[in-house]
Design a protein around this motif. Sequence first.
Motif, PDB file in Angstrom:
ATOM      1  N   ALA A  66       0.836  -1.203   0.000  1.00 49.73           N
ATOM      2  CA  ALA A  66       0.000   0.000   0.000  1.00 49.73           C
ATOM      3  C   ALA A  66       0.871   1.254   0.000  1.00 49.73           C
ATOM      4  O   ALA A  66       0.603   2.214  -0.743  1.00 49.73           O
ATOM      5  N   GLY A  67       1.912   1.261   0.802  1.00 48.02           N
ATOM      6  CA  GLY A  67       2.820   2.403   0.820  1.00 48.02           C
ATOM      7  C   GLY A  67       3.482   2.604  -0.530  1.00 48.02           C
ATOM      8  O   GLY A  67       3.596   3.731  -1.018  1.00 48.02           O
ATOM      9  N   GLY A  68       3.909   1.516  -1.150  1.00 50.08           N
ATOM     10  CA  GLY A  68       4.517   1.604  -2.470  1.00 50.08           C
ATOM     11  C   GLY A  68       3.552   2.111  -3.519  1.00 50.08           C
ATOM     12  O   GLY A  68       3.941   2.870  -4.416  1.00 50.08           O
ATOM     13  N   ALA A  69       2.299   1.714  -3.421  1.00 54.12           N
ATOM     14  CA  ALA A  69       1.291   2.158  -4.382  1.00 54.12           C
ATOM     15  C   ALA A  69       1.081   3.667  -4.322  1.00 54.12           C
ATOM     16  O   ALA A  69       0.705   4.287  -5.315  1.00 54.12           O
ATOM     17  N   VAL A 124       9.381   3.255   1.222  1.00 55.39           N
ATOM     18  CA  VAL A 124       9.120   2.151   2.151  1.00 55.39           C
ATOM     19  C   VAL A 124      10.277   1.161   2.120  1.00 55.39           C
ATOM     20  O   VAL A 124      10.792   0.831   1.050  1.00 55.39           O
ATOM     21  N   GLY A 125      10.644   0.678   3.298  1.00 57.44           N
ATOM     22  CA  GLY A 125      11.616  -0.394   3.428  1.00 57.44           C
ATOM     23  C   GLY A 125      10.990  -1.533   4.203  1.00 57.44           C
ATOM     24  O   GLY A 125      10.015  -1.347   4.943  1.00 57.44           O
ATOM     25  N   LEU A 126      11.538  -2.730   4.026  1.00 61.54           N
ATOM     26  CA  LEU A 126      11.026  -3.918   4.703  1.00 61.54           C
ATOM     27  C   LEU A 126      12.195  -4.687   5.281  1.00 61.54           C
ATOM     28  O   LEU A 126      13.142  -5.037   4.567  1.00 61.54           O
ATOM     29  N   LEU A 127      12.136  -4.917   6.593  1.00 62.94           N
ATOM     30  CA  LEU A 127      13.177  -5.668   7.302  1.00 62.94           C
ATOM     31  C   LEU A 127      12.577  -6.958   7.836  1.00 62.94           C
ATOM     32  O   LEU A 127      11.580  -6.926   8.562  1.00 62.94           O
ATOM     33  N   PHE A 128      13.168  -8.087   7.461  1.00 64.62           N
ATOM     34  CA  PHE A 128      12.762  -9.385   7.981  1.00 64.62           C
ATOM     35  C   PHE A 128      13.639  -9.687   9.189  1.00 64.62           C
ATOM     36  O   PHE A 128      14.864  -9.718   9.080  1.00 64.62           O
ATOM     37  N   LEU A 129      12.999  -9.901  10.325  1.00 60.95           N
ATOM     38  CA  LEU A 129      13.703 -10.072  11.590  1.00 60.95           C
ATOM     39  C   LEU A 129      13.101 -11.247  12.339  1.00 60.95           C
ATOM     40  O   LEU A 129      11.906 -11.543  12.184  1.00 60.95           O
ATOM     41  N   ASP A 130      13.894 -11.912  13.160  1.00 58.85           N
ATOM     42  CA  ASP A 130      13.438 -13.061  13.946  1.00 58.85           C
ATOM     43  C   ASP A 130      12.795 -14.094  13.024  1.00 58.85           C
ATOM     44  O   ASP A 130      13.360 -14.413  11.994  1.00 58.85           O
ATOM     45  N   ASP A 131      11.615 -14.616  13.379  1.00 57.19           N
ATOM     46  CA  ASP A 131      10.967 -15.641  12.551  1.00 57.19           C
ATOM     47  C   ASP A 131      10.479 -15.096  11.216  1.00 57.19           C
ATOM     48  O   ASP A 131      10.122 -15.862  10.318  1.00 57.19           O
ATOM     49  N   PHE A 142       6.031  -2.391  -7.259  1.00 55.65           N
ATOM     50  CA  PHE A 142       5.465  -1.289  -6.487  1.00 55.65           C
ATOM     51  C   PHE A 142       6.551  -0.325  -6.007  1.00 55.65           C
ATOM     52  O   PHE A 142       6.302   0.529  -5.161  1.00 55.65           O
ATOM     53  N   GLY A 143       7.746  -0.488  -6.525  1.00 58.06           N
ATOM     54  CA  GLY A 143       8.840   0.408  -6.173  1.00 58.06           C
ATOM     55  C   GLY A 143       9.489   0.105  -4.839  1.00 58.06           C
ATOM     56  O   GLY A 143      10.227   0.932  -4.310  1.00 58.06           O
ATOM     57  N   ILE A 144       9.231  -1.069  -4.287  1.00 53.72           N
ATOM     58  CA  ILE A 144       9.825  -1.455  -2.998  1.00 53.72           C
ATOM     59  C   ILE A 144      11.129  -2.188  -3.285  1.00 53.72           C
ATOM     60  O   ILE A 144      11.134  -3.347  -3.689  1.00 53.72           O
TER      61      ILE A 144
END
Length: 118
Positions: free
Chosen positions: A28-31, A36-43, A72-74
């Motif tokens: 949604a943010g990319g749209a 927007v950034g996305l960090l995968f952390l822990d599980d 979406f530009g992410i």
Amino acid sequence: MSKSLLIISRQAPWSGPGAREALDIVLAGGAFDLPVGLLFLDDGVFQLQAGQHASAVQQKDITANLKALPMFGIEELYACGHSLEQRGVQADNPDVQSLASGADIAALIDRYDQVITI
């Protein structure tokens, strides 16, 4: 000037709706052209594994959503190196940058105006 947003996804794709909700927020943010950034952390790093069998645990497959992120530009995708190593996960997405230390993660978080952890 738009505010930047970092989503920290900490849930495995099969543990409930959290992983899907994190991706929905990112998309949604990319749209709306929000940085927007996305960090995968822990599980959350389990989302990066190929060969997910979501239907076996009555969940929807999120692989297509992950593949759609660049459309979406992410492009700011990160994973905690310690979380990957601790869980024996190989990030099958070459666009995901592994962050080696807690200091790297802290610096990443500091770069964003808003941070949401799911």
